[in-house]
Motif scaffolding. Sequence first.
Motif, short mmCIF file in Angstrom:
data_model
loop_
_atom_site.label_atom_id
_atom_site.label_comp_id
_atom_site.label_asym_id
_atom_site.label_seq_id
_atom_site.Cartn_x
_atom_site.Cartn_y
_atom_site.Cartn_z
N UNK A 26 0.81 -1.22 0.00
CA UNK A 26 0.00 0.00 0.00
C UNK A 26 0.85 1.27 0.00
N UNK A 27 2.16 1.14 -0.04
CA UNK A 27 3.04 2.31 0.02
C UNK A 27 3.27 2.90 -1.37
N UNK A 28 3.29 4.20 -1.45
CA UNK A 28 3.65 4.91 -2.67
C UNK A 28 5.16 4.88 -2.83
N UNK A 29 5.65 5.37 -3.96
CA UNK A 29 7.10 5.44 -4.14
C UNK A 29 7.73 6.31 -3.06
N UNK A 30 7.09 7.42 -2.71
CA UNK A 30 7.63 8.29 -1.66
C UNK A 30 7.70 7.53 -0.33
N UNK A 31 6.70 6.73 -0.03
CA UNK A 31 6.70 5.94 1.19
C UNK A 31 7.80 4.89 1.19
N UNK A 32 8.01 4.27 0.03
CA UNK A 32 9.08 3.27 -0.09
C UNK A 32 10.45 3.94 -0.01
N UNK A 33 10.56 5.15 -0.53
CA UNK A 33 11.83 5.89 -0.40
C UNK A 33 12.12 6.18 1.07
N UNK A 34 11.09 6.48 1.83
CA UNK A 34 11.27 6.71 3.27
C UNK A 34 11.75 5.44 3.96
N UNK A 35 11.16 4.30 3.60
CA UNK A 35 11.61 3.01 4.14
C UNK A 35 13.08 2.80 3.79
N UNK A 36 13.44 3.04 2.52
CA UNK A 36 14.83 2.84 2.08
C UNK A 36 15.77 3.77 2.83
N UNK A 37 15.38 5.02 3.02
CA UNK A 37 16.23 5.96 3.74
C UNK A 37 16.47 5.50 5.18
N UNK A 38 15.41 5.04 5.84
CA UNK A 38 15.56 4.57 7.22
C UNK A 38 16.40 3.29 7.27
N UNK A 39 16.18 2.40 6.33
CA UNK A 39 16.97 1.16 6.28
C UNK A 39 18.44 1.49 6.02
N UNK A 40 18.69 2.37 5.08
CA UNK A 40 20.06 2.77 4.75
C UNK A 40 20.74 3.40 5.97
N UNK A 41 20.04 4.29 6.65
CA UNK A 41 20.59 4.94 7.85
C UNK A 41 20.89 3.94 8.95
N UNK A 42 20.11 2.85 9.01
CA UNK A 42 20.31 1.83 10.03
C UNK A 42 21.37 0.81 9.63
N UNK A 43 21.93 0.95 8.42
CA UNK A 43 23.01 0.06 8.00
C UNK A 43 22.60 -1.11 7.13
N UNK A 44 21.33 -1.18 6.73
CA UNK A 44 20.90 -2.25 5.83
C UNK A 44 21.53 -2.01 4.46
N UNK A 45 22.11 -3.05 3.88
CA UNK A 45 22.75 -2.90 2.58
C UNK A 45 22.32 -3.96 1.56
N UNK A 46 21.58 -4.97 1.98
CA UNK A 46 21.18 -6.05 1.08
C UNK A 46 19.68 -6.00 0.84
#
Length: 125
Positions: A32-52
């Motif tokens: 149900x997430x828009x691209x903007x919502x998925x970008x927010x998820x990616x930003x938070x994941x990236x900031x937390x060190x997720x890389x895969x």
Amino acid sequence: MTSDKLKTPTIALGTWAWGDSGETGDGYFGSSLTQAGLEEVADKAHAAGFTLWDTAIVYGMGRSETMLGEVLKRYARSDYQLSTKFNPRIAGTSDTSMADMLEQSLANLGTDYIDLYWIHNPADV
């Protein structure tokens, strides 16, 4: 001397329903997430060190790969790893079906390489 060996992270972030707005994906993370919502998820994941990042060509019949590729454009390709999957059940019968599916995944993801390429649903392979 630097090692060219792939250092696989302990955990991957899956994108099964990303880009899936149909009934099949309703209720699953990302559907149900828009691209903007998925970008927010990616930003938070990236900031937390997720890389895969994990996806598959059968997730939304390419929509997940395409959406993930769009979302990850904001990062340098060297900052993350991609995992996607070959699926023999939808591959067809050509002698190059695995290569054909890989080429489609590369196009969907907007990249020229995949770090991990798996066989998805390998029964009877």
